[in-house]
Design a protein around this motif. Structure first.
Motif, PDB file in Angstrom:
ATOM      1  N   ALA A  98     -16.409-126.096  16.041  1.00 33.64           N
ATOM      2  CA  ALA A  98     -16.069-127.364  16.682  1.00 33.64           C
ATOM      3  C   ALA A  98     -15.561-128.365  15.651  1.00 33.64           C
ATOM      4  O   ALA A  98     -16.118-128.476  14.555  1.00 33.64           O
ATOM      5  N   LEU A  99     -14.525-129.106  16.005  1.00 28.71           N
ATOM      6  CA  LEU A  99     -13.980-130.121  15.115  1.00 28.71           C
ATOM      7  C   LEU A  99     -14.549-131.504  15.390  1.00 28.71           C
ATOM      8  O   LEU A  99     -14.538-132.367  14.517  1.00 28.71           O
ATOM      9  N   VAL A 100     -15.034-131.718  16.597  1.00 27.92           N
ATOM     10  CA  VAL A 100     -15.586-133.014  17.000  1.00 27.92           C
ATOM     11  C   VAL A 100     -16.848-132.780  17.810  1.00 27.92           C
ATOM     12  O   VAL A 100     -16.898-131.872  18.644  1.00 27.92           O
ATOM     13  N   GLY A 101     -17.862-133.603  17.540  1.00 30.78           N
ATOM     14  CA  GLY A 101     -19.104-133.547  18.298  1.00 30.78           C
ATOM     15  C   GLY A 101     -19.554-134.945  18.653  1.00 30.78           C
ATOM     16  O   GLY A 101     -18.753-135.894  18.656  1.00 30.78           O
ATOM     17  N   GLU A 102     -20.846-135.105  18.923  1.00 31.77           N
ATOM     18  CA  GLU A 102     -21.326-136.405  19.381  1.00 31.77           C
ATOM     19  C   GLU A 102     -21.167-137.502  18.333  1.00 31.77           C
ATOM     20  O   GLU A 102     -20.816-138.641  18.655  1.00 31.77           O
ATOM     21  N   GLN A 103     -21.390-137.180  17.057  1.00 31.71           N
ATOM     22  CA  GLN A 103     -21.311-138.211  16.022  1.00 31.71           C
ATOM     23  C   GLN A 103     -19.899-138.776  15.892  1.00 31.71           C
ATOM     24  O   GLN A 103     -19.700-139.992  15.919  1.00 31.71           O
ATOM     25  N   LEU A 104     -18.920-137.902  15.747  1.00 34.47           N
ATOM     26  CA  LEU A 104     -17.546-138.389  15.612  1.00 34.47           C
ATOM     27  C   LEU A 104     -17.055-139.054  16.885  1.00 34.47           C
ATOM     28  O   LEU A 104     -16.336-140.062  16.835  1.00 34.47           O
ATOM     29  N   VAL A 114      -9.305-144.583  22.233  1.00 36.36           N
ATOM     30  CA  VAL A 114      -9.399-144.422  23.689  1.00 36.36           C
ATOM     31  C   VAL A 114      -9.746-142.996  24.084  1.00 36.36           C
ATOM     32  O   VAL A 114     -10.089-142.733  25.237  1.00 36.36           O
ATOM     33  N   GLY A 115      -9.640-142.052  23.131  1.00 32.30           N
ATOM     34  CA  GLY A 115      -9.952-140.669  23.443  1.00 32.30           C
ATOM     35  C   GLY A 115      -9.469-139.758  22.333  1.00 32.30           C
ATOM     36  O   GLY A 115      -9.016-140.219  21.278  1.00 32.30           O
ATOM     37  N   ALA A 116      -9.561-138.446  22.580  1.00 34.99           N
ATOM     38  CA  ALA A 116      -9.127-137.459  21.597  1.00 34.99           C
ATOM     39  C   ALA A 116      -8.522-136.257  22.300  1.00 34.99           C
ATOM     40  O   ALA A 116      -9.016-135.822  23.343  1.00 34.99           O
ATOM     41  N   VAL A 117      -7.451-135.743  21.727  1.00 32.25           N
ATOM     42  CA  VAL A 117      -6.810-134.509  22.185  1.00 32.25           C
ATOM     43  C   VAL A 117      -6.920-133.518  21.029  1.00 32.25           C
ATOM     44  O   VAL A 117      -6.441-133.800  19.928  1.00 32.25           O
ATOM     45  N   ILE A 118      -7.532-132.374  21.282  1.00 28.20           N
ATOM     46  CA  ILE A 118      -7.875-131.452  20.198  1.00 28.20           C
ATOM     47  C   ILE A 118      -7.365-130.052  20.499  1.00 28.20           C
ATOM     48  O   ILE A 118      -7.756-129.447  21.508  1.00 28.20           O
ATOM     49  N   ASP A 119      -6.499-129.550  19.629  1.00 25.11           N
ATOM     50  CA  ASP A 119      -6.066-128.155  19.745  1.00 25.11           C
ATOM     51  C   ASP A 119      -7.107-127.317  19.015  1.00 25.11           C
ATOM     52  O   ASP A 119      -6.882-126.783  17.926  1.00 25.11           O
ATOM     53  N   GLY A 120      -8.263-127.231  19.630  1.00 23.26           N
ATOM     54  CA  GLY A 120      -9.432-126.576  19.064  1.00 23.26           C
ATOM     55  C   GLY A 120     -10.616-126.874  19.961  1.00 23.26           C
ATOM     56  O   GLY A 120     -10.437-127.246  21.124  1.00 23.26           O
ATOM     57  N   CYS A 121     -11.810-126.761  19.423  1.00 25.69           N
ATOM     58  CA  CYS A 121     -13.020-126.914  20.246  1.00 25.69           C
ATOM     59  C   CYS A 121     -13.881-128.092  19.830  1.00 25.69           C
ATOM     60  O   CYS A 121     -13.712-128.677  18.756  1.00 25.69           O
ATOM     61  N   ILE A 122     -14.805-128.423  20.721  1.00 28.97           N
ATOM     62  CA  ILE A 122     -15.778-129.496  20.454  1.00 28.97           C
ATOM     63  C   ILE A 122     -17.183-128.937  20.671  1.00 28.97           C
ATOM     64  O   ILE A 122     -17.360-127.807  21.133  1.00 28.97           O
ATOM     65  N   ARG A 123     -18.169-129.725  20.335  1.00 28.39           N
ATOM     66  CA  ARG A 123     -19.550-129.401  20.700  1.00 28.39           C
ATOM     67  C   ARG A 123     -20.227-130.687  21.169  1.00 28.39           C
ATOM     68  O   ARG A 123     -19.617-131.751  21.189  1.00 28.39           O
ATOM     69  N   THR A 140     -15.653-125.368  24.168  1.00 26.83           N
ATOM     70  CA  THR A 140     -16.828-125.790  23.412  1.00 26.83           C
ATOM     71  C   THR A 140     -17.408-124.619  22.627  1.00 26.83           C
ATOM     72  O   THR A 140     -17.260-123.457  23.005  1.00 26.83           O
ATOM     73  N   THR A 141     -18.078-124.949  21.551  1.00 22.73           N
ATOM     74  CA  THR A 141     -18.820-123.979  20.757  1.00 22.73           C
ATOM     75  C   THR A 141     -19.916-124.746  20.021  1.00 22.73           C
ATOM     76  O   THR A 141     -19.707-125.899  19.632  1.00 22.73           O
ATOM     77  N   PRO A 142     -21.096-124.141  19.823  1.00 22.64           N
ATOM     78  CA  PRO A 142     -22.147-124.841  19.099  1.00 22.64           C
ATOM     79  C   PRO A 142     -21.951-124.862  17.590  1.00 22.64           C
ATOM     80  O   PRO A 142     -22.625-125.625  16.884  1.00 22.64           O
ATOM     81  N   ALA A 143     -21.037-124.053  17.079  1.00 20.22           N
ATOM     82  CA  ALA A 143     -20.861-123.930  15.630  1.00 20.22           C
ATOM     83  C   ALA A 143     -20.182-125.156  15.041  1.00 20.22           C
ATOM     84  O   ALA A 143     -19.123-125.577  15.509  1.00 20.22           O
ATOM     85  N   GLY A 144     -20.792-125.721  14.010  1.00 20.17           N
ATOM     86  CA  GLY A 144     -20.218-126.882  13.357  1.00 20.17           C
ATOM     87  C   GLY A 144     -19.082-126.524  12.413  1.00 20.17           C
ATOM     88  O   GLY A 144     -18.899-125.357  12.052  1.00 20.17           O
TER      89      GLY A 144
END
Length: 211
Positions: A98-104, A114-123, A140-144
């Motif tokens: 994941a490139l972005v999670g709750e902290q970021l 206003v938001g984020a567009v991610i060519d990848g995953c979040i957690r 989504t993925t749990p891996a940081g």
């Protein structure tokens, strides 16, 4: 002695952002209408979608490029965020970290993104949903992530098959994400107003016919 390549995050010099009133005007229209006004071009592929139901946002692109599975550049992008920005991350479609999670998400929201567009995953999908931060990603993925770099901030990136330049307008909703080139924004706004008016007329005709 072998040469060691230092992994750094490169930052572009300041770039122009369109007038806030112009960006805000696009909030009145769904992505589908904007797409029609743009000859049905400029939409990222359908693999990038809203992380939570009802997510929608319109903002100016803050492009970020990083190594697959690494968010060092995303973290540094916080220092370049301005209110009204949409963080746009080319993560190469990487699904293992994941490139972005709750902290970021919380930090970008606090900085006015206003938001984020991610060519990848979040957690941390639950927290992102609870704070109502609009995020559009491949899943989504749990891996940081790793935090080693390299990366680039503020230069054009490719996301979902579409090139996004700094200062472009990015609109996203439940149907997907579209990129409005800054140089064409006023023209496209005029066109989307006409599209919306035509759709309203067709809807009225249908309602009349079946009333």
């Amino acid at each position: 002695m072998a040469n060691t390549l230092e992994l750094t995050v490169r930052k572009a010099s300041a770039w122009s952002r369109p007038p806030r009133t112009l960006v805000e005007a696009f909030k009145a229209f769904p992505v589908a209408n904007i797409g029609d006004a743009m000859e049905r071009l400029g939409m990222v592929d359908a693999g990038i979608s809203a992380i939570w139901d009802g997510a929608a946002a319109v903002g100016t692109a803050l492009p970020v490029l990083g190594a697959a599975g690494d968010n060092a550049a995303v973290i540094e992008a916080l220092d370049h965020n301005q209110p009204g920005d949409m963080v746009v991350i080319n993560g190469f479609g990487h699904r293992e970290r994941a490139l972005v999670g709750e902290q970021l998400s919380q930090r970008f929201a606090a900085a006015g993104a206003v938001g984020a567009v991610i060519d990848g995953c979040i957690r941390d999908k639950k927290t992102i949903t609870e704070i109502r931060f609009p995020v559009f990603a491949r899943g989504t993925t749990p891996a940081g992530p790793f935090k080693n770099g390299p990366g680039v901030i503020g230069e054009p990136v490719a996301v979902g098959g579409i090139v996004v330049a700094p200062g472009d307008i990015v609109a996203a909703d439940g149907d997907g994400v579209i990129v409005i080139p800054q140089a064409r924004a006023e023209e496209i706004l005029t066109r989307v107003i006409a599209v919306a008016e035509h759709e309203a007329e067709m809807t009225a005709e249908v309602s009349k016919a079946y009333s």
